[in-house]
Enzyme design. Structure first.
Site, PDB file in Angstrom:
ATOM      1  N   ARG A   1       0.796  -1.087   0.036  1.00  0.00           N
ATOM      2  CA  ARG A   1       0.058   0.120  -0.037  1.00  0.00           C
ATOM      3  C   ARG A   1       0.898   1.280  -0.119  1.00  0.00           C
ATOM      4  O   ARG A   1       1.925   1.432   0.579  1.00  0.00           O
ATOM      5  CB  ARG A   1      -0.951  -0.073   1.139  1.00  0.00           C
ATOM      6  CG  ARG A   1      -2.108  -0.869   1.125  1.00  0.00           C
ATOM      7  CD  ARG A   1      -2.755  -1.210   2.381  1.00  0.00           C
ATOM      8  NE  ARG A   1      -3.922  -2.156   2.123  1.00  0.00           N
ATOM      9  CZ  ARG A   1      -3.575  -3.561   2.392  1.00  0.00           C
ATOM     10  NH1 ARG A   1      -2.296  -4.140   2.542  1.00  0.00           N
ATOM     11  NH2 ARG A   1      -4.505  -4.457   1.998  1.00  0.00           N
TER      12      ARG A   1
ATOM     13  N   HIS B   1      -0.901  -2.724  -4.472  1.00  0.00           N
ATOM     14  CA  HIS B   1      -0.159  -3.226  -5.517  1.00  0.00           C
ATOM     15  C   HIS B   1      -0.321  -2.610  -6.785  1.00  0.00           C
ATOM     16  O   HIS B   1      -0.705  -3.139  -7.826  1.00  0.00           O
ATOM     17  CB  HIS B   1      -0.843  -4.580  -5.674  1.00  0.00           C
ATOM     18  CG  HIS B   1      -0.811  -5.409  -4.474  1.00  0.00           C
ATOM     19  ND1 HIS B   1       0.388  -5.385  -3.659  1.00  0.00           N
ATOM     20  CD2 HIS B   1      -1.537  -6.594  -3.926  1.00  0.00           C
ATOM     21  CE1 HIS B   1       0.232  -6.355  -2.642  1.00  0.00           C
ATOM     22  NE2 HIS B   1      -0.717  -7.031  -2.872  1.00  0.00           N
TER      23      HIS B   1
ATOM     24  N   HIS C   1       3.355 -12.518  -6.010  1.00  0.00           N
ATOM     25  CA  HIS C   1       2.309 -12.624  -5.095  1.00  0.00           C
ATOM     26  C   HIS C   1       1.909 -14.149  -4.962  1.00  0.00           C
ATOM     27  O   HIS C   1       0.478 -14.501  -4.765  1.00  0.00           O
ATOM     28  CB  HIS C   1       1.140 -12.029  -5.226  1.00  0.00           C
ATOM     29  CG  HIS C   1       0.271 -11.078  -3.826  1.00  0.00           C
ATOM     30  ND1 HIS C   1      -0.206 -12.457  -3.031  1.00  0.00           N
ATOM     31  CD2 HIS C   1       0.138 -10.248  -3.507  1.00  0.00           C
ATOM     32  CE1 HIS C   1      -0.880 -11.689  -1.992  1.00  0.00           C
ATOM     33  NE2 HIS C   1      -0.547 -10.341  -2.240  1.00  0.00           N
TER      34      HIS C   1
ATOM     35  N   ASP D   1      -0.319 -10.070   8.481  1.00  0.00           N
ATOM     36  CA  ASP D   1      -0.434  -9.235   7.134  1.00  0.00           C
ATOM     37  C   ASP D   1       0.432  -8.047   7.237  1.00  0.00           C
ATOM     38  O   ASP D   1       0.124  -6.743   7.374  1.00  0.00           O
ATOM     39  CB  ASP D   1      -1.897  -8.730   6.890  1.00  0.00           C
ATOM     40  CG  ASP D   1      -1.946  -8.371   5.505  1.00  0.00           C
ATOM     41  OD1 ASP D   1      -0.970  -8.225   4.435  1.00  0.00           O
ATOM     42  OD2 ASP D   1      -3.044  -8.137   5.030  1.00  0.00           O
TER      43      ASP D   1
ATOM     44  N   GLU E   1       6.021 -12.285   0.626  1.00  0.00           N
ATOM     45  CA  GLU E   1       6.343 -11.594  -0.740  1.00  0.00           C
ATOM     46  C   GLU E   1       7.630 -10.804  -0.166  1.00  0.00           C
ATOM     47  O   GLU E   1       7.273  -9.874   0.515  1.00  0.00           O
ATOM     48  CB  GLU E   1       5.079 -10.587  -0.628  1.00  0.00           C
ATOM     49  CG  GLU E   1       3.589 -11.191  -0.959  1.00  0.00           C
ATOM     50  CD  GLU E   1       2.553 -10.448  -0.642  1.00  0.00           C
ATOM     51  OE1 GLU E   1       2.362  -9.094  -1.065  1.00  0.00           O
ATOM     52  OE2 GLU E   1       1.807 -10.760   0.478  1.00  0.00           O
TER      53      GLU E   1
HETATM   54  C1  GAL Z   1      -1.470  -8.680   0.357  1.00  0.00           C
HETATM   55  C2  GAL Z   1      -1.644  -7.518   1.300  1.00  0.00           C
HETATM   56  C3  GAL Z   1      -3.157  -7.961   2.033  1.00  0.00           C
HETATM   57  C4  GAL Z   1      -4.002  -8.343   0.923  1.00  0.00           C
HETATM   58  C5  GAL Z   1      -3.536  -8.998  -0.282  1.00  0.00           C
HETATM   59  C6  GAL Z   1      -4.438  -9.109  -1.455  1.00  0.00           C
HETATM   60  O1  GAL Z   1      -0.095  -8.292  -0.138  1.00  0.00           O
HETATM   61  O2  GAL Z   1      -0.842  -7.650   2.322  1.00  0.00           O
HETATM   62  O3  GAL Z   1      -3.531  -7.002   2.692  1.00  0.00           O
HETATM   63  O4  GAL Z   1      -4.413  -6.838   0.134  1.00  0.00           O
HETATM   64  O5  GAL Z   1      -2.310  -8.647  -0.788  1.00  0.00           O
HETATM   65  O6  GAL Z   1      -5.627  -9.898  -1.151  1.00  0.00           O
END
Ligand code: GAL
Length: 354
Positions: free
Chosen positions: A86, A111, A182, A254, A318
């Site tokens: 973010r 992203h 991802h 997360d 990631e």
């Molecule tokens: C991750 C992020 C999560 C969520 C996910 C996508 O990289 O940390 O919060 O957004 O991607 O669903």
């Protein structure tokens, strides 16, 4: 193997993708019968199978069809960018100029924005039996980001059962760049019913980044010692799940974990993930400074290859620079900003033992 590849192609390349054309699917195999498959949409790592006890075990999560792939917001296996994770309110400044990029996650940009690199068709520029190279040109102003950015991602499947991902990028104007893959792993198998919480994880990281309710890091780098974020020794992910407010805010793990600098040489084990029955170990080697460990807290209801996924059906590891880096001058390492004339160059290796 051939049938498996044909099924994958049937699922992902029968109907058209975002640009009205069908996806191009590429399969790599190695001497031990391990496979890795990719598609040009999002330079996505679609599948990874390990030959275990005479069976083919799929260890990645994915969508059942291209139509579902286009609807999901899990980012299954995609290369995400220009900026992974973010950016608060989608705003940042470089060289004294403020920019607004696309908002697609609450108040924030996630992203890369509305049409991130996961949704673009990449060009296959090279391929051989064990390697595929994808390239993408992101034009000046793409999603609001400054500069023409040229990106190259090289996937190599080695005979040492490693999937290596090399990233390279150049820009003609200074711009935030933070690339990652991802993929969601379930080392017991995508269809097994095992949860991310059943896996053991080790992260050679002694700090983590707590977040606010919108999952933007607060700015603090908090020591993991004595907290549920301490994965310095291998620990079952479920062991201290949701036990502390920093996890409760995020619905689980997360968070970016900051690697000890000495493990980011690309040859040390930065992270280790062990299957619930300990029959597969995945070691992560990387040159990147941090890892977003995401325990699958938003997966519920997302259609998947073998079933509709529920909470924690897979987890993402990631490797990346810190979320919202461009707005945290105190963090250093150029704040995830690439200067024109410089080269963004990183490598992450997922090494499987089975
Ligand atoms: C991750 C992020 C999560 C969520 C996910 C996508 O990289 O940390 O919060 O957004 O991607 O669903």
């Amino acid at each position: 193997m051939k049938t498996y590849f044909a099924q994958l192609e049937q699922a992902m390349a029968q109907t058209s993708s975002f640009d009205g054309q069908t996806a191009k699917i590429i399969h790599l195999t190695n001497a031990h019968g391990m496979t890795a498959s990719f598609m040009d949409i999002g330079a996505t790592w679609l599948s990874c199978t390990l030959p275990i006890e005479g069976q083919r075990r799929e260890v990645l999560l994915r969508s059942p069809t291209m139509a579902e792939h286009m609807k999901q917001d899990a980012y299954f296996g995609a290369v995400v960018g220009r900026f992974a994770n973010r950016i608060a309110k989608g705003q940042f400044a470089v060289d004294g100029k403020r920019y607004q990029v696309g908002i697609n996650n609450g108040d924030n940009s996630l992203h890369g924005g509305v049409e991130g690199f996961d949704k673009k068709r990449w060009t296959v520029v090279e391929r051989s039996a064990n390697q595929v190279v994808f390239a993408l040109h992101s034009q000046d102003g793409d999603q609001g980001y400054p500069g023409n950015l040229d990106v190259k991602v090289t996937y190599t499947l080695t005979d040492a059962n490693e999937l290596s991902i090399a990233y390279e990028a150049h820009t003609d104007q200074t711009c935030p760049v933070n690339l990652t893959n991802h993929a969601y792993f379930n080392l017991a198998g995508e269809a097994s019913g095992a949860k991310s919480l059943d896996h053991m994880l080790q992260l050679n990281a002694d700090y983590y980044l707590p977040t606010d309710a919108g999952l933007i890091p607060t700015g603090e780098q908090k020591p993991v010692l004595g907290t549920s974020f301490d994965f310095m020794q291998p620990k079952r992910i479920g062991e201290e799940f949701l036990t502390e407010p920093d996890q409760q805010t995020a619905g689980g793990y997360d968070h970016a974990f900051v690697f000890k600098p000495e493990v980011t040489d690309g040859i040390s084990a930065a992270a280790v993930l062990i299957a619930p029955k300990e029959d597969v170990t995945m070691t992560v080697l990387t040159t990147k400074p941090a890892i977003q460990f995401y325990s699958g807290n938003f997966l519920a209801g997302t259609p998947g290859a073998s079933k509709t996924y529920q909470l924690y059906d897979g987890l993402a590891l990631e490797t990346q620079y810190f979320p919202d880096g461009p707005n945290k001058p105190e963090w250093g390492l150029n704040n995830g900003v690439l200067s024109s004339g410089d080269c963004y160059q990183h490598q992450t290796v997922y090494q499987f033992e089975f």
